[in-house]
Design a protein around this motif. Structure first.
Motif, PDB file in Angstrom:
ATOM      1  N   GLU A 106       0.813  -1.193   0.053  1.00  0.00           N
ATOM      2  CA  GLU A 106      -0.046  -0.055  -0.077  1.00  0.00           C
ATOM      3  C   GLU A 106       1.035   1.218   0.050  1.00  0.00           C
ATOM      4  O   GLU A 106       0.685   2.156  -0.743  1.00  0.00           O
ATOM      5  CB  GLU A 106      -0.976  -0.162   1.201  1.00  0.00           C
ATOM      6  N   GLN A 107       1.994   1.230   0.778  1.00  0.00           N
ATOM      7  CA  GLN A 107       2.932   2.417   0.813  1.00  0.00           C
ATOM      8  C   GLN A 107       3.436   2.696  -0.517  1.00  0.00           C
ATOM      9  O   GLN A 107       3.596   3.624  -0.888  1.00  0.00           O
ATOM     10  CB  GLN A 107       3.875   2.413   2.104  1.00  0.00           C
ATOM     11  N   ASN A 108       3.889   1.730  -1.103  1.00  0.00           N
ATOM     12  CA  ASN A 108       4.641   1.649  -2.500  1.00  0.00           C
ATOM     13  C   ASN A 108       3.580   2.049  -3.524  1.00  0.00           C
ATOM     14  O   ASN A 108       4.152   3.096  -4.186  1.00  0.00           O
ATOM     15  CB  ASN A 108       5.213   0.232  -2.753  1.00  0.00           C
ATOM     16  N   SER A 109       2.196   1.662  -3.307  1.00  0.00           N
ATOM     17  CA  SER A 109       1.477   1.960  -4.323  1.00  0.00           C
ATOM     18  C   SER A 109       1.225   3.564  -4.032  1.00  0.00           C
ATOM     19  O   SER A 109       0.943   4.302  -5.230  1.00  0.00           O
ATOM     20  CB  SER A 109       0.288   1.339  -4.038  1.00  0.00           C
ATOM     21  N   ARG A 110       1.329   4.319  -3.079  1.00  0.00           N
ATOM     22  CA  ARG A 110       1.007   5.611  -2.766  1.00  0.00           C
ATOM     23  C   ARG A 110       1.977   6.420  -3.382  1.00  0.00           C
ATOM     24  O   ARG A 110       1.738   7.430  -3.954  1.00  0.00           O
ATOM     25  CB  ARG A 110       0.830   5.890  -1.264  1.00  0.00           C
ATOM     26  N   TYR A 111       3.284   5.796  -2.960  1.00  0.00           N
ATOM     27  CA  TYR A 111       4.606   6.516  -3.731  1.00  0.00           C
ATOM     28  C   TYR A 111       4.485   6.549  -5.369  1.00  0.00           C
ATOM     29  O   TYR A 111       4.804   7.590  -5.793  1.00  0.00           O
ATOM     30  CB  TYR A 111       5.694   5.949  -3.159  1.00  0.00           C
ATOM     31  N   LEU A 112       4.154   5.493  -5.769  1.00  0.00           N
ATOM     32  CA  LEU A 112       3.822   5.534  -7.171  1.00  0.00           C
ATOM     33  C   LEU A 112       2.865   6.495  -7.637  1.00  0.00           C
ATOM     34  O   LEU A 112       3.054   6.953  -8.920  1.00  0.00           O
ATOM     35  CB  LEU A 112       3.720   3.794  -7.852  1.00  0.00           C
ATOM     36  N   THR A 113       1.857   6.251  -7.074  1.00  0.00           N
ATOM     37  CA  THR A 113       0.848   7.224  -7.406  1.00  0.00           C
ATOM     38  C   THR A 113       1.206   8.532  -7.630  1.00  0.00           C
ATOM     39  O   THR A 113       0.603   9.501  -8.390  1.00  0.00           O
ATOM     40  CB  THR A 113      -0.577   6.789  -6.630  1.00  0.00           C
ATOM     41  N   SER A 114       1.742   8.985  -6.455  1.00  0.00           N
ATOM     42  CA  SER A 114       2.110  10.400  -6.261  1.00  0.00           C
ATOM     43  C   SER A 114       3.246  10.883  -7.325  1.00  0.00           C
ATOM     44  O   SER A 114       3.650  12.088  -7.599  1.00  0.00           O
ATOM     45  CB  SER A 114       2.667  10.457  -5.002  1.00  0.00           C
TER      46      SER A 114
ATOM     47  N   ARG B  40      -2.675  -4.626  -8.279  1.00  0.00           N
ATOM     48  CA  ARG B  40      -3.992  -4.820  -7.568  1.00  0.00           C
ATOM     49  C   ARG B  40      -4.308  -3.945  -6.247  1.00  0.00           C
ATOM     50  O   ARG B  40      -5.416  -3.625  -6.202  1.00  0.00           O
ATOM     51  CB  ARG B  40      -3.973  -6.464  -6.983  1.00  0.00           C
ATOM     52  N   VAL B  41      -3.189  -3.727  -5.479  1.00  0.00           N
ATOM     53  CA  VAL B  41      -3.415  -2.899  -4.463  1.00  0.00           C
ATOM     54  C   VAL B  41      -3.947  -1.570  -4.774  1.00  0.00           C
ATOM     55  O   VAL B  41      -4.479  -0.878  -4.322  1.00  0.00           O
ATOM     56  CB  VAL B  41      -2.130  -2.779  -3.584  1.00  0.00           C
ATOM     57  N   THR B  42      -2.982  -0.938  -5.737  1.00  0.00           N
ATOM     58  CA  THR B  42      -3.435   0.313  -6.351  1.00  0.00           C
ATOM     59  C   THR B  42      -4.806   0.217  -6.911  1.00  0.00           C
ATOM     60  O   THR B  42      -5.534   1.483  -6.602  1.00  0.00           O
ATOM     61  CB  THR B  42      -2.548   0.737  -7.476  1.00  0.00           C
ATOM     62  N   GLU B  43      -5.335  -0.578  -7.638  1.00  0.00           N
ATOM     63  CA  GLU B  43      -6.737  -0.692  -8.040  1.00  0.00           C
ATOM     64  C   GLU B  43      -7.699  -0.518  -6.719  1.00  0.00           C
ATOM     65  O   GLU B  43      -8.842   0.039  -6.764  1.00  0.00           O
ATOM     66  CB  GLU B  43      -6.880  -1.751  -8.797  1.00  0.00           C
TER      67      GLU B  43
END
Length: 201
Positions: free
Chosen positions: A130-138, A161-164
């Motif tokens: 989840e933390q990695n997904s937030r970094y990538l999304t930002s 999947r977590v990002t979705e």
């Protein structure tokens, strides 16, 4: 019938009546004939009177009582021995069951520890994803794609999947489709194919 057979028959009848009468009088206690008819009584399966070596001994009754008491003690000792054997067998069964229960309890504890460890590992991995997904999304999509190219397929799929899930929970559009379109076509197609499979496939 001749006279001789009749005489023999009468003699046998008289003999039978005599023996029967003597045994009957003995049964009534009028006379004592058991010792005399002991062989005959044994043949017909009847008990004979016990014969003592010294019937006039004044200690005879005491000895008989002592023998009876000793026999009772012997029988009681045999019964106690059987009970001890049964108790020993029962104790062995209890010990065996106790060992089985202890082994089952230990196995349950090990399973619980293993399950807790897996759960913690899953929670930790989930938190990292989840933390990695937030970094990538930002990040800007091009920068995020460059980082994603260095992931192996499994990590990339879990990140997508977590990002979705996070985007759906927040009511936002997922960037997974943007990232996939920026990946090399062959790898993007391979990732999409794997994402459509069930985890056990």
């Amino acid at each position: 019938m001749g006279a001789l057979p009749q005489i023999l028959l009468l003699m046998l009848l008289v003999l039978g009546l005599t023996v029967g009468g003597l045994l009957w009088f003995d049964y009534l206690g009028l006379i004592d004939t058991r010792d005399s008819f002991a062989p005959l009584l044994r043949l017909v399966g009847r008990e004979t009177r016990q014969v003592f070596d010294e019937p006039d001994d004044i200690m005879l009754m005491d000895r008989l009582r002592l023998e009876a008491f000793q026999e009772a003690l012997r029988l009681q000792a045999e019964e106690l021995s059987l009970q001890r054997d049964r108790l020993a067998s029962y104790e062995q069964d209890l010990e065996k069951r106790e060992q089985e229960l202890a082994a089952a309890e230990k196995e349950m504890e090990e399973r619980e520890v293993s399950l807790n460890e897996r759960l913690r590992a899953y929670e930790n991995r989930r938190a990292v994803l989840e933390q990695n997904s937030r970094y990538l999304t930002s990040m800007r999509p091009a920068e995020a794609v460059e980082i994603l190219k260095g992931y192996d397929d499994q990590l990339m799929i879990e990140t997508f999947r977590v990002t979705e899930e996070l985007a759906a929970r927040a009511g936002q559009m997922s960037l997974v489709s943007v990232w996939l379109s920026s990946l090399p076509p062959e790898r993007a197609a391979d990732i999409q194919r794997k994402m459509t499979l069930r985890p056990d496939e």
